[in-house]
Scaffold this motif. Structure first.
Motif, PDB file in Angstrom:
ATOM      1  N   HIS A   1       0.829  -1.435  -0.128  1.00 45.87           N
ATOM      2  CA  HIS A   1      -0.165   0.073   0.470  1.00 45.87           C
ATOM      3  C   HIS A   1       0.776   1.155   0.280  1.00 45.87           C
ATOM      4  CE1 HIS A   1      -3.425   2.899   1.010  1.00 45.87           C
ATOM      5  NE2 HIS A   1      -2.504   3.286   2.459  1.00 45.87           N
TER       6      HIS A   1
ATOM      7  N   PRO B   1      -4.220   0.158  -7.009  1.00 45.90           N
ATOM      8  CA  PRO B   1      -4.335   1.398  -7.281  1.00 45.90           C
ATOM      9  C   PRO B   1      -5.600   1.878  -7.958  1.00 45.90           C
ATOM     10  CG  PRO B   1      -3.015   0.814  -8.732  1.00 45.90           C
ATOM     11  CD  PRO B   1      -3.805  -0.645  -7.997  1.00 45.90           C
TER      12      PRO B   1
ATOM     13  N   CYS C   1      -7.386   8.177  -3.532  1.00 47.78           N
ATOM     14  CA  CYS C   1      -6.967   7.768  -3.583  1.00 47.78           C
ATOM     15  C   CYS C   1      -7.112   7.013  -2.101  1.00 47.78           C
ATOM     16  CB  CYS C   1      -5.901   6.705  -3.972  1.00 47.78           C
ATOM     17  SG  CYS C   1      -5.941   5.003  -3.798  1.00 47.78           S
TER      18      CYS C   1
ATOM     19  N   THR D   1       3.181   1.777  -2.968  1.00 43.84           N
ATOM     20  CA  THR D   1       1.892   2.169  -4.044  1.00 43.84           C
ATOM     21  C   THR D   1       0.839   3.623  -3.881  1.00 43.84           C
ATOM     22  OG1 THR D   1       0.737  -0.017  -4.443  1.00 43.84           O
ATOM     23  CG2 THR D   1      -0.781   2.022  -5.292  1.00 43.84           C
TER      24      THR D   1
ATOM     25  N   ILE E   1      -4.985   0.141  -0.968  1.00 45.92           N
ATOM     26  CA  ILE E   1      -4.754  -0.532  -1.775  1.00 45.92           C
ATOM     27  C   ILE E   1      -5.068  -1.903  -2.724  1.00 45.92           C
ATOM     28  CG2 ILE E   1      -2.753  -0.840  -3.884  1.00 45.92           C
ATOM     29  CD1 ILE E   1      -4.192   2.162  -3.883  1.00 45.92           C
TER      30      ILE E   1
END
Ligand SMILES: [Mn+2]
Length: 435
Positions: free
Chosen positions: A310, A382, A344, A313, A348
């Protein structure tokens, strides 16, 4: 067919030491007009039995001397009832099918189950599932508190089976991995078809029909979760479900959809141009999301963690947001402030399996972190979301929303991307779209 399930039952009993486990299958929900709707057996029950007839109850136990016992209760054969709600195999066939020591009709549950609890101090059940049986079980545990001999005790300590099974379900056995591969095998051709058939003038619903139809037609059990077909700005609604808008040339369409097979889910997202060709800015943003995904993949190996993937990313997304002008300032400060979060806003990674969002335990019973190990299957998904009505964003980004999602299996020396066969590189995506 019973062996993988028998092994799981044995592993569960090894894990708990001594005690008694009660798991229910559940049944189909009824909609307000009284019709039964399709159902998925409770994952814990399916995991331990492979059996999916409604209302089943599994009881497993191991005494402190190591003596084990497995008992299954199933609906009795009943021609009239079977005419309405489907065939039942009956106790004797169920015993052989599941490979348990004993099987009985559910009509004998109230008479037999209290006896199966007796002699065990610990009861494992899905504590937070409020069912009629749970209330009865707790009632039976309440009796005989004054037991005089060890054989007479009833459970006085309640353990959450959900927690115990979550740790086991994090690492899939071969039977489970095969089931997830089967779900992927159904999902891939549906993506091929939907990309080939997508064109301006169709609606989001037309694409949903292609996907959901394929998930049923090609040997799956239908969609593993509600299919998302989100064109243009709709992609900025993360759980968009309306799927009713016309597809416009020049927009992207985000599809988050996947099949279920053998009760197992996969979880896939692709975003592609409705007209078949990415515009330069769409391609730039797509490339950033794709690179962030690969930054995460690079950390997928035994001993790694979904949290580390996570972070890697999100760091790459932060770089991309700087390059796009959506963020400005010092990279370190932006990372520190988690400034990419609004673009976001979710984790992820999540495990997949019997649930599309499988339980995600972080610690074992001893408090040690549960790291990625061979057999872990999880998604990396993502995205970047730039809602059209966010006036703070550079104008050329507004209305863009993309996500890409693949499913990884951790292997002895790294990972296998189970969904790598579904076009993801932008040139390949355009080729699948016929662009
Ligand atoms: Mn997902």
């Amino acid at each position: 067919m019973s062996s993988a399930y028998a092994q799981r039952r044995a592993r569960l009993l090894d894990r708990i030491g001594a005690g008694v486990v009660v798991v229910e299958c559940g049944r189909e929900p009824r909609n307000p007009s009284g019709h039964d709707t399709a159902y998925h057996p409770r994952p814990s029950f399916h995991y331990l039995t492979g059996f999916s007839e409604r209302d089943g109850v599994l009881v497993l136990s191991r005494s402190s001397e190591g003596e084990t016992k497995s008992t299954l209760f199933v609906l009795p054969r009943d021609a009239k009832a079977e005419m309405w709600t489907g065939r039942r195999v009956g106790a004797e066939a169920a015993r052989e099918l599941v490979g348990v020591d004993e099987a009985h009709d559910l009509t004998e549950l109230d008479e037999k189950l209290p006896g199966l609890l007796r002699g065990h101090a610990d009861l494992y059940l899905e504590v937070f599932e409020e069912t009629a049986l749970r209330a009865k079980l707790l009632g039976w545990c309440n009796r005989r508190v004054g037991a005089k001999t060890p054989a007479d005790i009833v459970p006085q300590t309640l353990h959450n089976l959900t927690w115990t099974l979550a740790q086991m379900r994090l690492y899939k056995d071969d039977t489970e991995i095969e089931a997830i591969r089967a779900a992927v095998a159904v999902t891939e051709p549906a993506y091929r078809r939907v990309m080939a058939e997508c064109r301006p003038g169709l609606t989001e619903g037309d694409l949903q029909a292609v996907l959901d139809g394929g998930f049923l037609r090609d040997g799956g059990q239908g969609p593993a979760y509600g299919t998302i077909v989100a064109s243009g700005d709709n992609a900025n609604v993360l759980h968009y479900v309306n799927n009713d808008q016309p597809l416009r040339d020049g927009d992207l369409v985000l599809i988050d959809a996947a099949a279920q097979a053998r009760h197992y889910a996969c979880d896939v997202t692709r975003t592609f141009p409705i007209g078949g060709r990415f515009t330069p800015i769409q391609r730039d943003v797509y490339q950033i999301v794709l690179e962030s995904m690969h930054a995460g993949f690079a950390l997928a190996r035994p001993g790694g963690s979904m949290d580390a993937i996570h972070e890697a990313t999100m760091a790459r997304l932060t770089d991309g947001l700087l390059a796009l002008g959506a963020l400005s300032g010092s990279r370190d400060e932006l990372l520190e402030k988690k400034a990419a979060g609004p673009f976001c806003p979710y984790s992820i990674c999540h495990p997949i399996g019997l649930n599309v969002h499988d339980p995600s335990p972080r610690l074992d019973d001893a408090g040690h972190e549960l790291l990625l190990q061979p057999g872990a299957v999880f998604t990396v998904e993502p995205g970047l979301y730039f809602p059209a009505d966010n006036a703070e964003l550079p104008a050329h980004l507004r209305g863009l929303g993309l996500r890409i999602e693949d499913d990884l299996l951790i292997t002895a020396d790294g990972y296998e991307n189970l969904t790598a066969g579904i076009a993801k590189q932008p040139d390949e995506v355009e080729a699948w779209c016929g662009g």
